[in-house]
Scaffold this active site. Structure first.
Site, PDB file in Angstrom:
ATOM      1  N   GLY A  56       0.606   4.189  -2.328  1.00  0.00           N
ATOM      2  CA  GLY A  56       0.043   5.132  -2.964  1.00  0.00           C
ATOM      3  C   GLY A  56      -0.572   4.563  -4.251  1.00  0.00           C
ATOM      4  N   HIS A 105     -24.676  16.886  26.360  1.00  0.00           N
ATOM      5  CA  HIS A 105     -24.085  15.961  27.161  1.00  0.00           C
ATOM      6  C   HIS A 105     -24.844  14.406  27.560  1.00  0.00           C
ATOM      7  CE1 HIS A 105     -21.705  14.397  30.611  1.00  0.00           C
ATOM      8  NE2 HIS A 105     -22.961  14.333  31.497  1.00  0.00           N
ATOM      9  N   ASP A 137      -8.989  11.843  -8.515  1.00  0.00           N
ATOM     10  CA  ASP A 137      -7.647  11.103  -8.165  1.00  0.00           C
ATOM     11  C   ASP A 137      -6.776  11.320  -9.564  1.00  0.00           C
ATOM     12  OD1 ASP A 137      -8.744  10.256  -5.903  1.00  0.00           O
ATOM     13  OD2 ASP A 137      -8.265   8.289  -6.264  1.00  0.00           O
ATOM     14  N   SER A 165       0.890  -1.184  -0.005  1.00  0.00           N
ATOM     15  CA  SER A 165       0.048  -0.065  -0.022  1.00  0.00           C
ATOM     16  C   SER A 165       0.890   1.197  -0.040  1.00  0.00           C
ATOM     17  CB  SER A 165      -0.836  -0.210   1.216  1.00  0.00           C
ATOM     18  OG  SER A 165      -0.072  -0.061   2.366  1.00  0.00           O
TER      19      SER A 165
HETATM   20  P1  FAD Z   1     -12.391   6.382  -9.179  1.00  0.00           P
HETATM   21  O1  FAD Z   1     -13.231   6.422  -8.142  1.00  0.00           O
HETATM   22  O2  FAD Z   1     -11.101   5.727  -9.306  1.00  0.00           O
HETATM   23  O3  FAD Z   1     -13.204   6.443 -10.490  1.00  0.00           O
HETATM   24  C1  FAD Z   1     -12.734   6.525 -11.843  1.00  0.00           C
HETATM   25  C2  FAD Z   1     -13.545   5.745 -12.868  1.00  0.00           C
HETATM   26  O4  FAD Z   1     -13.266   5.799 -14.229  1.00  0.00           O
HETATM   27  C3  FAD Z   1     -13.523   3.963 -12.672  1.00  0.00           C
HETATM   28  O5  FAD Z   1     -14.941   3.626 -12.563  1.00  0.00           O
HETATM   29  C4  FAD Z   1     -12.944   3.592 -13.725  1.00  0.00           C
HETATM   30  O6  FAD Z   1     -13.592   2.374 -14.273  1.00  0.00           O
HETATM   31  C5  FAD Z   1     -13.525   4.346 -14.944  1.00  0.00           C
HETATM   32  N1  FAD Z   1     -12.566   4.605 -16.059  1.00  0.00           N
HETATM   33  C6  FAD Z   1     -11.107   4.714 -15.908  1.00  0.00           C
HETATM   34  N2  FAD Z   1     -10.789   4.934 -17.400  1.00  0.00           N
HETATM   35  C7  FAD Z   1     -12.044   4.814 -18.088  1.00  0.00           C
HETATM   36  C8  FAD Z   1     -12.090   4.724 -19.592  1.00  0.00           C
HETATM   37  N3  FAD Z   1     -11.035   4.955 -20.375  1.00  0.00           N
HETATM   38  N4  FAD Z   1     -13.223   4.715 -20.097  1.00  0.00           N
HETATM   39  C9  FAD Z   1     -14.219   4.671 -19.160  1.00  0.00           C
HETATM   40  N5  FAD Z   1     -14.041   4.493 -18.246  1.00  0.00           N
HETATM   41  C10 FAD Z   1     -12.962   4.758 -17.321  1.00  0.00           C
HETATM   42  N6  FAD Z   1     -11.491   8.167  -0.228  1.00  0.00           N
HETATM   43  C11 FAD Z   1     -12.266   8.671   0.962  1.00  0.00           C
HETATM   44  O7  FAD Z   1     -12.771   9.867   0.850  1.00  0.00           O
HETATM   45  N7  FAD Z   1     -12.608   7.753   2.101  1.00  0.00           N
HETATM   46  C12 FAD Z   1     -12.265   6.572   2.485  1.00  0.00           C
HETATM   47  O8  FAD Z   1     -12.701   6.125   3.381  1.00  0.00           O
HETATM   48  C13 FAD Z   1     -11.394   5.910   1.335  1.00  0.00           C
HETATM   49  N8  FAD Z   1     -10.895   4.750   1.466  1.00  0.00           N
HETATM   50  C14 FAD Z   1     -10.310   3.888   0.382  1.00  0.00           C
HETATM   51  C15 FAD Z   1      -9.944   2.846   0.702  1.00  0.00           C
HETATM   52  C16 FAD Z   1      -9.282   2.360  -0.328  1.00  0.00           C
HETATM   53  C17 FAD Z   1      -8.782   0.699  -0.173  1.00  0.00           C
HETATM   54  C18 FAD Z   1      -8.805   2.804  -1.689  1.00  0.00           C
HETATM   55  C19 FAD Z   1      -8.068   2.319  -2.794  1.00  0.00           C
HETATM   56  C20 FAD Z   1      -9.273   4.309  -1.604  1.00  0.00           C
HETATM   57  C21 FAD Z   1      -9.990   4.812  -0.844  1.00  0.00           C
HETATM   58  N9  FAD Z   1     -10.550   5.980  -0.936  1.00  0.00           N
HETATM   59  C22 FAD Z   1     -10.986   6.658   0.089  1.00  0.00           C
HETATM   60  C23 FAD Z   1     -10.148   6.958  -1.946  1.00  0.00           C
HETATM   61  C24 FAD Z   1     -11.315   7.083  -2.962  1.00  0.00           C
HETATM   62  O9  FAD Z   1     -11.882   5.801  -3.222  1.00  0.00           O
HETATM   63  C25 FAD Z   1     -10.979   7.995  -4.253  1.00  0.00           C
HETATM   64  O10 FAD Z   1     -10.453   9.098  -3.897  1.00  0.00           O
HETATM   65  C26 FAD Z   1     -12.060   8.094  -5.189  1.00  0.00           C
HETATM   66  O11 FAD Z   1     -12.592   6.868  -5.861  1.00  0.00           O
HETATM   67  C27 FAD Z   1     -11.658   8.999  -6.565  1.00  0.00           C
HETATM   68  O12 FAD Z   1     -12.839   9.086  -7.313  1.00  0.00           O
HETATM   69  P2  FAD Z   1     -12.455   9.476  -8.888  1.00  0.00           P
HETATM   70  O13 FAD Z   1     -13.889   9.554  -9.204  1.00  0.00           O
HETATM   71  O14 FAD Z   1     -11.513  10.231  -9.090  1.00  0.00           O
HETATM   72  O15 FAD Z   1     -12.026   8.051  -9.467  1.00  0.00           O
END
Ligand code: FAD
Length: 474
Positions: free
Chosen positions: A280, A453, A320, A278
């Site tokens: 990053g 409280h 992300d 884990s």
């Molecule tokens: P994502 O959720 O990664 O979504 C991106 C989407 O794009 C995916 O569904 C993927 O399939 C799709 N995609 C990619 N490329 C293509 C393409 N070419 N065509 C079509 N679709 C595509 N965050 C918190 O705030 N609280 C937490 O408790 C927390 N716990 C976590 C625990 C773990 C184990 C992990 C791994 C992450 C955690 N996170 C948490 C982080 C959180 O999951 C992410 O910050 C969040 O999901 C980011 O959202 P996003 O929409 O940027 O990307």
């Protein structure tokens, strides 16, 4: 087939689907392209499944170790790990169905397939048109758009030379779908995900060792919190090996996994049944067609301005994939911001200093604003108020008195610079601290808000009083 939209969103994770809902509210014709499942990492391999499993781990720990203390006789307690997974799936599926329903309600077109950005073409003189290779094998769909939001998210990183098979050497993706628990696990990386897994596996009875090259876990958090977390986990039997240089090339897999590392110049090795990496997450930007655009990438992340526009200013990127705080609530707010900007609404940029950061281990941690060290480095003369949960009635009633609330203020102005918490349920307490900072409240104003409280929230009120040495219960 081709179709025209005001907005197309590439990626239906938290950032993407929330942006789509906001766009529908604002009357934009909107489509999402998703190659896996709506909900993305957070719903399917992140926040929700990991918290569901952490909850099962908590119930197991409390029933096994604390039920007696509450006067509850349980007999022999055992774990049915398949039921842990079943419960997790049920929660994920329910939320997934909810998102699909929200897409229908917002009349948002969802294309299930892999999207790729085209350059200027017969469809549009500008780059950004999306070609979708449909999952169902239908011919490619062409989505012609006025604006595009890239929300393709992130994937787990590994260390150079460390090959992930998701069975013996796994990332959180593999760990979440294990059929059975290992007897022992080495976790490389003591960041948020590493600490949550260390806590969860320890609760499930797995022997856990955490290796990290730094000298403290949770390196972005306040040192008081990070060290207290380490001590709390060590007290429960987790081993930390910090300041370790890991020799990834030494990895050996037999019935177990062995890896060597050097600490203080001494080389040692550790063997466990499984290894969890884990370290990053990197942006998902390969093969999405960035080369057909002017979009810039630095350190692996898409670069945007404060309004989330890339160099092609009708193409936005959020979540992300742009790096920074990789959190679901951040992706969500960036998505909403980008859509409102597209719709011509004016807003202040997001203040990332005011984003709450949570770790859902036992005990939990939660923070908003600067750490003490960051405040000092920025030249502030700090004044600190701290209140322990040991002196809080509700914490005692709950049977969880580990932890504290720490408020860091600017001695000159009384402004709150940061709030840091460790303890059971602090992830539910941090929002009050966040609101106080958003509203620019000073500790006196926080303490004059009457906290009910007995609640854990009283600890925040008391920490605010403690800034002036006026806490009541210490
Ligand atoms: P994502 O959720 O990664 O979504 C991106 C989407 O794009 C995916 O569904 C993927 O399939 C799709 N995609 C990619 N490329 C293509 C393409 N070419 N065509 C079509 N679709 C595509 N965050 C918190 O705030 N609280 C937490 O408790 C927390 N716990 C976590 C625990 C773990 C184990 C992990 C791994 C992450 C955690 N996170 C948490 C982080 C959180 O999951 C992410 O910050 C969040 O999901 C980011 O959202 P996003 O929409 O940027 O990307």
């Amino acid at each position: 087939m081709s179709k025209e939209y005001d907005l197309v969103i590439l990626g239906g994770g938290t950032g993407g689907y929330v942006a789509a809902i906001r766009a529908a509210q604002l009357g934009l014709t909107t489509a999402i392209v998703e190659k896996s499942k709506l909900g993305g990492t957070c719903l399917h391999s992140g926040c929700i499944p990991s918290k569901a499993m952490l909850k099962s781990a908590e119930v197991f720990r409390v029933t096994q170790q604390q039920a007696d203390e509450f006067g509850v006789k349980t007999g022999e307690v055992s774990l049915d790990f398949s039921q842990v997974q079943k419960r997790k799936h049920k929660i994920v599926n329910q939320l997934h169905a909810g998102i699909e329903g929200l897409m229908k309600k917002g009349k948002i077109d969802v294309y299930h397939g892999t999207g790729r950005i085209l350059g200027a073409s017969i469809f549009s003189p500008m780059p950004g048109t999306i070609s979708v290779e449909m999952d169902n094998g239908d011919e490619n769909e062409i989505l012609i758009l006025k604006n595009l939001i890239i929300a393709t998210g992130s994937k787990p990183r590994t260390l150079p030379g460390l090959v992930i098979d998701e069975i013996d050497v796994m990332t959180s993706d593999g760990a979440l779908v294990m059929n059975a628990l290992p007897s022992s696990m080495t976790i490389i990386g003591a960041g948020v995900i590493g600490i949550e897994w260390a806590s969860m596996l320890n609760d499930f009875g797995v022997k856990v060792t955490v290796l990290d090259r730094l000298d403290q876990p949770l390196p972005t958090e306040d040192r008081d919190v990070a060290i207290s977390m380490q001590k709390a986990l060590e007290k429960r039997g987790v081993t930390f090996i910090l300041g370790a240089e890991i020799h990834t090339e030494s990895l050996q897999k037999t019935d177990s996994v062995t890896i060597s590392y050097t600490v203080d110049g001494v080389e040692q090795s550790i063997t466990s049944e499984k290894l969890l990496v884990s370290v990053g997450r990197s942006a998902v930007i390969d093969d999405i067609g960035l080369a057909n655009t002017e979009i810039q990438v630095e350190n692996g992340f898409i670069q945007t301005n404060q309004t989330y526009q890339t160099k092609d200013d009708h193409i936005y990127a959020i979540g992300d994939v742009i790096g920074g705080l990789q959190l679901a609530h951040v992706a969500e707010h960036e998505g909403i911001y980008a859509v409102e900007h597209i719709a011509g609404m004016k807003r202040e940029p997001i203040d990332y200093n005011l984003v709450p950061r949570c770790v859902y281990s036992f005990p939990e941690t939660a923070a908003v604003g600067l750490t003490e060290q960051q405040a000092v480095d920025k030249g502030y003369e700090v004044k600190i108020g701290k209140f322990p949960f040991q002196a809080n009635g509700k914490a005692l009633v709950n049977g969880h008195t580990d932890g504290f609330v720490k408020i860091i203020t600017d001695q000159q102005t009384d402004d709150i610079l940061g709030v840091h918490m460790m303890g059971a349920h602090v992830t539910d307490l941090i929002s009050e601290a966040g609101l106080a900072m958003v509203l620019n409240a000073i500790p006196w104003e926080v303490s004059s808000m009457i906290h009910p409280h007995p609640t854990l929230s009283e600890a925040f009120g008391e920490a605010a009083l403690a800034v002036e040495g006026l806490a009541i219960h210490v």
